[in-house]
Design an enzyme around this catalytic site. Structure first.
Site, short mmCIF file in Angstrom:
data_model
loop_
_atom_site.label_atom_id
_atom_site.label_comp_id
_atom_site.label_asym_id
_atom_site.label_seq_id
_atom_site.Cartn_x
_atom_site.Cartn_y
_atom_site.Cartn_z
N CYS A 126 0.83 -1.20 0.00
CA CYS A 126 0.00 0.00 0.00
C CYS A 126 0.87 1.25 0.00
O CYS A 126 1.95 1.29 0.61
CB CYS A 126 -0.91 0.00 1.22
SG CYS A 126 -2.07 1.40 1.26
N CYS A 128 0.42 3.80 1.56
CA CYS A 128 0.50 4.43 2.87
C CYS A 128 1.79 4.03 3.59
O CYS A 128 2.24 4.73 4.50
CB CYS A 128 -0.71 4.06 3.72
SG CYS A 128 -0.70 2.36 4.35
N HIS A 134 -2.10 -3.81 7.08
CA HIS A 134 -2.38 -4.67 5.92
C HIS A 134 -1.75 -6.04 6.15
O HIS A 134 -0.53 -6.19 6.06
CB HIS A 134 -1.84 -4.03 4.64
CG HIS A 134 -2.40 -2.68 4.36
ND1 HIS A 134 -3.71 -2.49 3.97
CD2 HIS A 134 -1.84 -1.43 4.41
CE1 HIS A 134 -3.93 -1.19 3.79
NE2 HIS A 134 -2.82 -0.53 4.06
N CYS A 204 -6.49 4.32 5.27
CA CYS A 204 -5.09 4.65 5.50
C CYS A 204 -4.57 5.69 4.52
O CYS A 204 -3.44 6.19 4.66
CB CYS A 204 -4.23 3.40 5.40
SG CYS A 204 -4.27 2.64 3.75
N HIS A 256 -8.53 -16.37 -4.95
CA HIS A 256 -9.82 -15.66 -4.91
C HIS A 256 -10.10 -14.90 -6.20
O HIS A 256 -11.25 -14.49 -6.42
CB HIS A 256 -9.84 -14.67 -3.74
CG HIS A 256 -9.85 -15.31 -2.39
ND1 HIS A 256 -10.72 -16.31 -2.04
CD2 HIS A 256 -9.06 -15.09 -1.29
CE1 HIS A 256 -10.49 -16.69 -0.79
NE2 HIS A 256 -9.48 -15.97 -0.32
#
Length: 535
Positions: A126, A128, A134, A204, A256
């Site tokens: 990320c 951030c 995370h 975030c 997924h």
């Protein structure tokens, strides 16, 4: 182009031919061993043309032999050809390409475990910069790779170089729009009115496709494609028997990811893409995918739901659809020609008590291994999520599986497909748990003796929730698999009880066979021999 080479006086043909020889020597482990030395330019050109033509014919022959070898091995026959230089072992980084001479090569060098890893996958994070918020972060694969190095396991494996999957390879499972959106850079060029709704601003301050699945506009697409390409490279080396088995230390995970939807930290379904490419390029007949991530692999199920050539078996926490992603009910058995080739070992009952070694061993004993053996796969792919291992909080798993048990499950799967098994990292976020699990699984792949299961685990019966869950799966598949009837009565037994029952059953069968043989022999003794007519 040989004609162009002959007609162009500026080309130095001997140098060109030596370069070709050197290239072929590196790519195919064949040494040219000859240098063309002549003062007559015309003779040199003729010799070069003849040598090149012979070389091209030889290359064509090798290519045909390798295709034949792949097709025969896909059918279960072992074929080998002399003259191929065995694989070497990399001693340092996964990109190392050192070679060992045939004299130094250890015996049965082709029976090695492969590892694939690339630090560039760590850059998917990320914007951030806060990895604490995370759970799917770069430290996961970095920690696993360090553990394998510290324990000496990495030096016992063949470390291979990964690569980025091509856009065409990604489209074997995913739509073109999905591949272009998440497989190319930079994102800023794509953030127009048509796609801006696909991304969200996270609390975030970073960007994601949902509240969990972060996106880095510079590095995420490259990391996701590198994860896929690394799995594909390892799978193909095992499929062609260059390696016996392997483990892919990759991220982001993939099981997924659906055809047009990223979710659950996943963008591209690495294992599903590898299986599709095996079907297309090597014409593999039967592929088994075992998914023991605590979450159901909805993307993998979607990719092969109507395909009878791929048996998908998922062991996951289901809780009547109340655990992420909500799919994976035992009634989901496939569609059309794929009916019965989708097996969801869906554990229901929450965490009262949580599932552990006893329950997973029972599921393997009664569902996974019997059906897998009846299916008789040519290769086994494992979506190796480690979030069922003890150490994960309830929202991320909550089960009590031990890493030692996963090592034993890996060993069981190695009894299939001639040992051709490839594990690809999926989920798992507790660093100690995933490192312990990786160490146990790689040890099993290498044939290292695993610490035995405790006596309590062997004697304990699976909990009632697990028994009901297993019985539900067997009920849905009883009409498709012959083996189900044989194991249905032993679901609630401990591992020792089941093994004792199998032993007694085998003894009974042997005794009955002996009685039958004895009765036949006695009958033959009692019956008078037919006399020959007099001459």
């Amino acid at each position: 182009n040989l004609d162009h080479a002959v007609s162009t006086p500026k080309l130095h043909i001997p140098c060109l031919f030596r370069s070709i020889c050197n290239f072929v020597q590196y790519k195919n482990h064949y040494a040219c061993g000859e240098s063309l030395q002549t003062t007559n330019a015309s003779v040199c050109v003729c010799v070069c043309v003849r040598e090149q033509q012979a070389l091209l014919l030889e290359q064509q022959r090798i290519h045909q032999l390798r295709n034949y070898q792949a097709s025969m091995e896909a059918a279960g026959a072992s074929v080998s050809f002399p003259g191929h230089r065995p694989l070497s072992r990399a001693q340092s980084s996964p990109a190392s390409a050192s070679f060992i001479s045939p004299q130094e090569q250890p015996s049965k060098a082709h029976f090695t475990t492969g590892l694939v890893y690339d630090s560039l996958m760590q850059k998917h994070q990320c914007m951030c910069g806060n990895t604490n918020t995370h759970p799917e972060h770069a430290g996961r694969i970095q920690s696993i790779w360090s553990r394998l190095q510290e324990t000496g396991l990495r030096s016992q494996c063949e470390c291979i170089r990964g690569r980025k999957a091509t856009l065409e390879e990604l489209q074997t499972v995913h739509s073109e729009a999905h591949v272009m959106l998440y497989g190319t850079n930079p994102l800023r060029q794509k953030l127009d009115s048509s796609v801006i709704s696909m991304f969200v601003r996270l609390p975030c301050g970073g960007i994601g496709v949902d509240s969990d699945t972060v996106w880095n506009e510079v590095h995420s697409s490259s990391a996701a494609r590198l994860a896929v390409g690394s799995v594909v490279e390892l799978v193909f080396k095992v499929a062609s028997r260059e390696l016996k088995n392997g483990f892919a230390v990759v991220r982001p995970p993939g099981h997924h990811a659906e055809e047009s939807t990223p979710m659950g930290f996943c963008y591209f379904n690495s294992v599903a893409i590898a299986a599709k490419l095996l079907q297309q390029r090597l014409n593999f007949g039967k592929i088994l995918i075992v998914d023991w991530d605590v979450h159901h692999g909805n993307g993998t199920q979607q990719a092969f739901y109507d395909d009878p050539r791929v048996l998908y078996i998922s062991l996951h926490r289901y809780d009547d659809g109340n655990f992420f992603p909500g799919s994976g009910a035992p009634e989901e058995v496939g569609s059309g020609p794929g009916v019965s080739f989708n097996v969801n070992m869906a554990f229901t009952g929450g965490l009262d008590p949580p599932m552990g070694d006893t329950e997973y061993l029972a599921a393997f004993r009664t569902v996974v291994m019997p059906i897998a053996n009846e299916f008789a796969p040519d290769l086994v792919l494992v979506s190796a999520g480690f979030d069922a291992v003890e150490g994960h909080p309830p929202p991320l798993g909550g089960y009590k599986l031990t890493s030692r048990c996963l090592g034993h499950l890996t060993k069981q799967l190695m009894g299939l497909a001639g040992g051709r098994v490839v594990l690809a990292l999926e989920g798992g976020h507790d660093l100690r748990a995933i490192c312990d699990a990786s160490e146990a699984c790689v040890s099993a792949l290498l044939g290292i003796e695993i610490e035995p299961l405790s006596a309590d685990v062997l004697k304990q019966r699976p909990n009632e929730n697990a028994v009901r869950s297993i019985e539900k799966v067997l009920e849905n598949h009883s009409q498709y698999w012959r083996c189900v009837q044989r194991v249905a009565s032993s679901v609630g037994l401990s591992l020792l009880e089941a093994q004792r029952g199998d032993s007694e059953e085998n003894e009974t069968v042997t005794a009955m066979a002996s009685l039958s043989v004895a009765a036949l022999e006695k009958r033959m003794e009692d019956e008078p021999m037919e006399e020959e007519p007099p001459m």
